[in-house]
Scaffold this motif. Structure first.
Motif, PDB file in Angstrom:
ATOM      1  N   ALA A  11       0.757  -1.137   0.110  1.00 53.27           N
ATOM      2  CA  ALA A  11       0.116  -0.100   0.217  1.00 53.27           C
ATOM      3  C   ALA A  11       0.805   1.093   0.124  1.00 53.27           C
ATOM      4  O   ALA A  11       0.398   2.260  -0.234  1.00 53.27           O
ATOM      5  CB  ALA A  11      -0.869   0.013   1.143  1.00 53.27           C
ATOM      6  N   SER A 133     -11.227  -0.456 -13.252  1.00 55.82           N
ATOM      7  CA  SER A 133     -11.497  -1.332 -12.023  1.00 55.82           C
ATOM      8  C   SER A 133     -10.435  -2.439 -11.895  1.00 55.82           C
ATOM      9  O   SER A 133     -10.353  -2.799 -10.860  1.00 55.82           O
ATOM     10  CB  SER A 133     -12.968  -1.667 -11.966  1.00 55.82           C
ATOM     11  OG  SER A 133     -13.299  -2.429 -13.217  1.00 55.82           O
ATOM     12  N   GLY A 177      -4.694   4.251  -2.204  1.00 60.27           N
ATOM     13  CA  GLY A 177      -5.540   3.674  -1.444  1.00 60.27           C
ATOM     14  C   GLY A 177      -6.971   3.157  -2.036  1.00 60.27           C
ATOM     15  O   GLY A 177      -7.795   2.887  -1.424  1.00 60.27           O
ATOM     16  N   SER A 178      -6.931   3.082  -3.394  1.00 57.01           N
ATOM     17  CA  SER A 178      -7.986   2.991  -4.228  1.00 57.01           C
ATOM     18  C   SER A 178      -8.444   1.586  -4.050  1.00 57.01           C
ATOM     19  O   SER A 178      -9.607   1.093  -4.572  1.00 57.01           O
ATOM     20  CB  SER A 178      -8.114   3.469  -5.539  1.00 57.01           C
ATOM     21  OG  SER A 178      -7.089   2.733  -6.390  1.00 57.01           O
ATOM     22  N   VAL A 179      -7.599   0.578  -3.828  1.00 57.34           N
ATOM     23  CA  VAL A 179      -8.017  -0.898  -3.881  1.00 57.34           C
ATOM     24  C   VAL A 179      -7.690  -1.371  -2.236  1.00 57.34           C
ATOM     25  O   VAL A 179      -6.630  -1.229  -1.676  1.00 57.34           O
ATOM     26  CB  VAL A 179      -7.077  -1.644  -4.826  1.00 57.34           C
ATOM     27  CG1 VAL A 179      -7.578  -3.080  -4.802  1.00 57.34           C
ATOM     28  CG2 VAL A 179      -7.184  -1.039  -6.121  1.00 57.34           C
ATOM     29  N   SER A 180      -8.616  -2.116  -1.807  1.00 59.24           N
ATOM     30  CA  SER A 180      -8.488  -2.655  -0.369  1.00 59.24           C
ATOM     31  C   SER A 180      -7.401  -3.830  -0.394  1.00 59.24           C
ATOM     32  O   SER A 180      -7.056  -4.345  -1.495  1.00 59.24           O
ATOM     33  CB  SER A 180      -9.777  -3.215   0.201  1.00 59.24           C
ATOM     34  OG  SER A 180     -10.422  -4.304  -0.673  1.00 59.24           O
ATOM     35  N   ALA A 181      -7.008  -4.134   0.549  1.00 58.75           N
ATOM     36  CA  ALA A 181      -5.994  -5.048   0.783  1.00 58.75           C
ATOM     37  C   ALA A 181      -6.767  -6.376   0.496  1.00 58.75           C
ATOM     38  O   ALA A 181      -5.913  -7.288  -0.398  1.00 58.75           O
ATOM     39  CB  ALA A 181      -5.521  -5.332   2.592  1.00 58.75           C
ATOM     40  N   GLY A 182      -8.169  -6.866   0.752  1.00 60.14           N
ATOM     41  CA  GLY A 182      -8.743  -8.233   0.252  1.00 60.14           C
ATOM     42  C   GLY A 182      -8.743  -8.128  -1.180  1.00 60.14           C
ATOM     43  O   GLY A 182      -8.626  -9.246  -1.699  1.00 60.14           O
ATOM     44  N   GLU A 183      -9.359  -7.065  -1.629  1.00 58.65           N
ATOM     45  CA  GLU A 183      -9.227  -6.900  -3.122  1.00 58.65           C
ATOM     46  C   GLU A 183      -7.877  -7.242  -4.021  1.00 58.65           C
ATOM     47  O   GLU A 183      -7.762  -7.556  -4.915  1.00 58.65           O
ATOM     48  CB  GLU A 183      -9.817  -5.697  -3.632  1.00 58.65           C
ATOM     49  CG  GLU A 183     -10.257  -5.549  -5.179  1.00 58.65           C
ATOM     50  CD  GLU A 183     -10.990  -6.829  -5.655  1.00 58.65           C
ATOM     51  OE1 GLU A 183     -10.651  -7.233  -6.890  1.00 58.65           O
ATOM     52  OE2 GLU A 183     -11.867  -7.269  -5.167  1.00 58.65           O
ATOM     53  N   LEU A 184      -6.866  -6.503  -3.388  1.00 60.73           N
ATOM     54  CA  LEU A 184      -5.563  -6.790  -3.830  1.00 60.73           C
ATOM     55  C   LEU A 184      -5.326  -8.243  -3.857  1.00 60.73           C
ATOM     56  O   LEU A 184      -4.517  -8.719  -4.896  1.00 60.73           O
ATOM     57  CB  LEU A 184      -4.292  -5.831  -3.274  1.00 60.73           C
ATOM     58  CG  LEU A 184      -4.346  -4.323  -3.425  1.00 60.73           C
ATOM     59  CD1 LEU A 184      -3.504  -3.832  -2.373  1.00 60.73           C
ATOM     60  CD2 LEU A 184      -4.081  -4.169  -4.581  1.00 60.73           C
ATOM     61  N   ASP A 185      -5.471  -8.883  -2.722  1.00 55.55           N
ATOM     62  CA  ASP A 185      -5.051 -10.417  -2.562  1.00 55.55           C
ATOM     63  C   ASP A 185      -5.844 -10.906  -3.647  1.00 55.55           C
ATOM     64  O   ASP A 185      -5.346 -11.990  -4.550  1.00 55.55           O
ATOM     65  CB  ASP A 185      -5.300 -10.856  -1.330  1.00 55.55           C
ATOM     66  CG  ASP A 185      -4.499 -10.195  -0.344  1.00 55.55           C
ATOM     67  OD1 ASP A 185      -3.325  -9.993  -0.574  1.00 55.55           O
ATOM     68  OD2 ASP A 185      -4.768 -10.310   0.885  1.00 55.55           O
TER      69      ASP A 185
END
Length: 210
Positions: A11, A133, A177-185
């Motif tokens: 991040a 997206s 910070g536009s993508v959450s940690a869960g979505e990154l995974d």
């Protein structure tokens, strides 16, 4: 078929240790906008390029390597993607810039490149029909595509005992910070699955008259 490089997502640039990567690929839209960023970590890269920008008005408009101790491996790669504000622009420009930057990094000898998309991407409110997206998957797939070594080359290197130059790891930094940690995974999982299937298909369909 050899495995994929290890993929890590972060991040912040500060999450990258100097030993975790041996080149930093900075992807941005406009060089002037890149130089005006105030994010922690990016400022060190901006300071490193200022002497070059002062003597070359075209600096930063094409892929370039800047030697600097400010980043891991001493290799800072600038890879502009151009404007994303036109209605004909799309996420492929991110992929093209990432691939060009990673290829330049590997040409310089890097095997553990880190990639940072330094500027935020436009929303549908800013640009009509803009859809970024899936930019994380596009960026990762572009980097993985740049790291692919054809089956014929791998077999030749194996038969001659020559070392196979391939990427060991890829780090992707998402700074806005536009993508959450869960979505990154989940993006990493999707990109890895797609690239594994793509490499298998390319290996099976490789045309070689010999």
């Amino acid at each position: 078929m050899p495995g994929l490089p290890q993929i890590r997502v972060h991040a912040n640039l500060s999450d990258l240790s100097p030993d975790s990567h041996d080149a930093l690929v900075m992807v941005y839209s406009e060089f002037a906008g890149f130089c005006s960023l105030q994010s922690a970590g990016i400022s060190r890269a901006i300071e490193a390029v200022q002497p070059f920008a002062k003597v070359d008005k075209e600096f930063g408009k094409s892929v370039v390597l800047v030697p600097t101790a400010a980043v891991g491996g001493g290799r800072l790669i600038l890879s502009p993607m151009g404007s994303l504000a036109d209605d004909t622009d799309d996420v492929r420009k991110i992929g093209d810039a990432v691939k060009a930057g990673v290829l330049r990094a590997t040409e310089a000898g890097a095997r553990r490149p880190a990639i940072c998309v330094a500027q935020g991407l436009p929303s549908a409110d800013e640009v009509a029909d803009a859809d970024y997206s899936r930019w994380v998957e596009v960026a990762l797939l572009a980097a993985l595509d740049a790291s692919y070594v054809t089956l014929v080359v791998r077999e030749h290197r194996q038969s001659t005992g020559a070392a196979l130059e391939k990427l060991e790891s890829i780090d992707l930094v998402v700074v806005d910070g536009s993508v959450s940690a869960g979505e990154l995974d989940r993006a990493v999982q999707r990109a890895s699955a797609i690239e594994t299937g793509r490499r298998l298909a390319v290996d099976m369909g490789y045309g070689d008259a010999q």
